[in-house]
Enzyme design. Structure first.
Site, PDB file in Angstrom:
ATOM      1  N   ASP A 188      -4.108   0.373  -4.220  1.00  0.00           N
ATOM      2  CA  ASP A 188      -2.806   0.092  -4.845  1.00  0.00           C
ATOM      3  C   ASP A 188      -2.388  -1.364  -4.686  1.00  0.00           C
ATOM      4  O   ASP A 188      -1.600  -1.872  -5.478  1.00  0.00           O
ATOM      5  CB  ASP A 188      -1.720   1.040  -4.325  1.00  0.00           C
ATOM      6  CG  ASP A 188      -1.638   1.114  -2.806  1.00  0.00           C
ATOM      7  OD1 ASP A 188      -2.381   0.391  -2.112  1.00  0.00           O
ATOM      8  OD2 ASP A 188      -0.826   1.919  -2.305  1.00  0.00           O
ATOM      9  N   HIS A 189      -2.880  -2.040  -3.669  1.00  0.00           N
ATOM     10  CA  HIS A 189      -2.636  -3.483  -3.490  1.00  0.00           C
ATOM     11  C   HIS A 189      -3.545  -3.958  -2.367  1.00  0.00           C
ATOM     12  O   HIS A 189      -4.249  -3.164  -1.742  1.00  0.00           O
ATOM     13  CB  HIS A 189      -1.171  -3.790  -3.158  1.00  0.00           C
ATOM     14  CG  HIS A 189      -0.617  -2.940  -2.056  1.00  0.00           C
ATOM     15  ND1 HIS A 189      -0.957  -3.109  -0.738  1.00  0.00           N
ATOM     16  CD2 HIS A 189       0.229  -1.882  -2.085  1.00  0.00           C
ATOM     17  CE1 HIS A 189      -0.341  -2.216  -0.004  1.00  0.00           C
ATOM     18  NE2 HIS A 189       0.382  -1.439  -0.805  1.00  0.00           N
TER      19      HIS A 189
ATOM     20  N   ASP B 172      -5.295   3.405  -0.066  1.00  0.00           N
ATOM     21  CA  ASP B 172      -3.974   2.857   0.256  1.00  0.00           C
ATOM     22  C   ASP B 172      -4.097   1.601   1.111  1.00  0.00           C
ATOM     23  O   ASP B 172      -4.657   1.651   2.218  1.00  0.00           O
ATOM     24  CB  ASP B 172      -3.195   3.935   1.019  1.00  0.00           C
ATOM     25  CG  ASP B 172      -1.690   3.790   0.921  1.00  0.00           C
ATOM     26  OD1 ASP B 172      -1.233   2.741   0.453  1.00  0.00           O
ATOM     27  OD2 ASP B 172      -0.985   4.725   1.317  1.00  0.00           O
ATOM     28  N   ASP B 173      -3.598   0.477   0.606  1.00  0.00           N
ATOM     29  CA  ASP B 173      -3.568  -0.774   1.382  1.00  0.00           C
ATOM     30  C   ASP B 173      -4.954  -1.370   1.629  1.00  0.00           C
ATOM     31  O   ASP B 173      -5.144  -2.105   2.597  1.00  0.00           O
ATOM     32  CB  ASP B 173      -2.899  -0.571   2.748  1.00  0.00           C
ATOM     33  CG  ASP B 173      -1.384  -0.451   2.676  1.00  0.00           C
ATOM     34  OD1 ASP B 173      -0.871  -0.100   1.602  1.00  0.00           O
ATOM     35  OD2 ASP B 173      -0.725  -0.678   3.697  1.00  0.00           O
TER      36      ASP B 173
ATOM     37  N   HIS C 297       3.690   7.953  -4.858  1.00  0.00           N
ATOM     38  CA  HIS C 297       4.239   7.805  -3.518  1.00  0.00           C
ATOM     39  C   HIS C 297       4.731   9.172  -3.033  1.00  0.00           C
ATOM     40  O   HIS C 297       4.977  10.078  -3.827  1.00  0.00           O
ATOM     41  CB  HIS C 297       5.382   6.787  -3.514  1.00  0.00           C
ATOM     42  CG  HIS C 297       5.635   6.171  -2.182  1.00  0.00           C
ATOM     43  ND1 HIS C 297       4.658   5.540  -1.458  1.00  0.00           N
ATOM     44  CD2 HIS C 297       6.761   6.100  -1.434  1.00  0.00           C
ATOM     45  CE1 HIS C 297       5.159   5.090  -0.328  1.00  0.00           C
ATOM     46  NE2 HIS C 297       6.435   5.420  -0.283  1.00  0.00           N
TER      47      HIS C 297
ATOM     48  N   CYS D 295       3.387  -0.088  -2.035  1.00  0.00           N
ATOM     49  CA  CYS D 295       2.781   1.147  -2.552  1.00  0.00           C
ATOM     50  C   CYS D 295       3.516   1.775  -3.728  1.00  0.00           C
ATOM     51  O   CYS D 295       2.947   1.954  -4.809  1.00  0.00           O
ATOM     52  CB  CYS D 295       2.664   2.179  -1.435  1.00  0.00           C
ATOM     53  SG  CYS D 295       1.734   1.621   0.004  1.00  0.00           S
TER      54      CYS D 295
END
Length: 481
Positions: A316-317, A45-46, A138, A84
């Protein structure tokens, strides 16, 4: 309450389901299906590309680096939304955001998708045992997708208990976004992400013992803020040793189209000390996630299933760490937020340990995994099959990658939750072209050949009018797909 009381960390009903209901699940699946390759789908995540294998020698990531040495490292992989929830919906549906119609944190997964078959659900329909451990979709009802899974252990433990924090801070950073970090006395195996890795292994062992093929979605919360990890990972990164982002031209931040700025700047800028502490904490979380990936990879090797298990590692990014004159977090359309780490290992691939510079998108994972598993091809997906690239890193993929992000017209609103218009960007081999509200709120053009940091906006250069029109046309084609 004790740290070792796992019931505090995982909802009791899920614990009971895992320990007492798991062995009776899906007994109807034939053991003959064990010839199908397993899928270990690891989502963090992130996480940006601050990893050893991606060129940041300051970051200690030996296990992710090892996976890259076994598989293929995608140097130019791009998410479809830089926040997200919509990014995960796009990735797991294999559809672009304009088809999912999910652009913010408030739109639920199936708000426009109806009965669309998501990636793990498709594997489940094909006879695979599927399990979610941690954050894949999510979080919370309406965003999770129970029909995708045989076992569903949702994300938990977003914030560490106060009694576990040895040291921490919460500087006043951009906007309302979380900026705090915490050094923990908790051992790895008792952190939420540590529990996720070890529960995934328990499930893996059970399914392998039954001779079933599996699709395991293992989702780690970190490095998402708050940046919390055990002390030994913080010890790797003394803040005084952290280099700050390269400087930008005077007035650069103020010269950007207002829509391009992801979060309002704080009244008082972060001090250099605060910036170094934040970056160090982020790196510590990357190394912490790397250690949990190592736990998973060790189990794959120990169980003797490496020759029959496809492994994906992806974020995710991306994430900003003070670059572009003071950008932090995500929600932008610059390279730091759009580009993600992506590594794919597939048994029998002909180019193990290679890197590829081909442009790829997260929507490509759905058709690629379906192909690698030998399952019937899925129709109407927006992504492409990357299996040929795993054999030949020079194999051409696509002309461009596309990313969108939502914006609110209310400066006090959270862009991630309220959308009045979109920013859209297209990344080609050489160029990044961005339009805000179809160009009405600004246009940006960057030449990666001469300006890889995307600091010089060429949108007004008259001699690039033809290039600008070609890229604008590409954006329109993507919207109409």
């Amino acid at each position: 309450m004790s740290r070792t009381d796992i019931g505090l960390l995982i909802p009791t009903c899920l614990v009971l389901f895992l320990f007492f209901g798991f062995s009776n699940i899906r007994q109807s699946v034939s053991a003959a299906d064990s010839t199908r390759p397993n899928v270990l789908f690891i989502v963090t995540d992130d996480m940006n590309n601050d990893l050893g294998c991606y060129g940041n020698s300051r970051v200690n990531s030996p296990h992710i680096d090892e996976l890259a040495s076994r598989g293929m490292q995608f140097e130019r992989a791009y998410c479809q939304v830089t926040v997200c929830n919509p990014s995960r919906v796009s990735m797991l549906s294999g559809l672009r955001p304009d088809n999912t119609q999910v652009y913010t944190l408030t739109e639920q997964t199936r708000s426009h998708l109806g009965d669309w078959v998501m990636l793990p659900e498709y594997f489940r329909k094909q006879g695979y045992f599927t399990a979610q451990i941690g954050k894949i979709y999510h979080t919370d009802d309406g965003f999770e997708d129970p029909r995708s899974w045989d076992v569903e252990i949702r994300e938990f433990g977003k914030r560490p208990p106060e009694e576990e924090i040895l040291l921490g801070a919460d500087p006043d950073g951009p906007g309302e976004h979380t900026n705090d970090w915490s050094v923990l006395k908790t051992p790895d195996e008792e952190t939420p992400d540590g529990i996720v890795a070890r529960k995934a292994i328990e499930i893996m062992e059970e399914v392998v013992g039954r001779g079933e093929p599996f699709f395991l979605g293992v989702g780690f919360r970190r490095p998402h803020a708050p940046f919390a990890a055990p002390k030994k990972y913080f010890d790797m990164y003394p803040p005084d040793s952290i280099e700050l982002p390269l400087s930008t031209p005077d007035g650069y931040y103020e010269s950007l189209p207002p829509a391009a700025i992801n979060y309002p700047a704080p009244e008082k800028p972060l001090s250099e000390k605060e910036q170094r502490e934040l970056i160090a904490a982020y790196y510590a979380c990357n190394s912490f996630v790397d250690a949990q990936v190592g736990v998973l990879l060790e189990a794959v090797d120990r169980l003797g299933i490496a020759d029959n298990t496809v492994i994906v590692f992806v974020s995710d990014h991306g994430y900003h760490l003070g670059d572009h004159g003071g950008f932090w977090h995500k929600m932008s359309l610059f390279e730091e937020a759009d580009r993600v780490p992506l590594i794919i290992y597939a048994p029998g691939m002909k180019a193990p340990g290679k890197k590829t510079d081909q442009l790829v998108e997260l929507i490509d994972l759905y058709p690629t995994l379906v192909s690698l598993a030998g399952l019937p091809e899925r129709e109407n997906l927006d992504g492409i099959n990357l299996t040929e690239v795993l054999d030949d890193p020079a194999k051409n993929t696509k002309l461009a990658a596309f990313t969108v992000v939502s914006r609110s017209t209310n400066p006090a609103a959270d862009h991630a939750k309220t959308m009045d218009y979109l920013g859209r960007t297209v990344r080609t081999d050489r160029w990044r072209y961005t339009e805000w509200d179809d160009g009405k709120r600004g246009v940006e053009l960057y030449d990666h050949q001469s300006d890889p940091r995307e600091l010089v906006n060429l949108a007004e250069k008259s001699d690039l009018a033809e290039t600008r029109q070609q890229l604008k046309k590409l954006l329109k084609v993507e919207q109409n797909q």
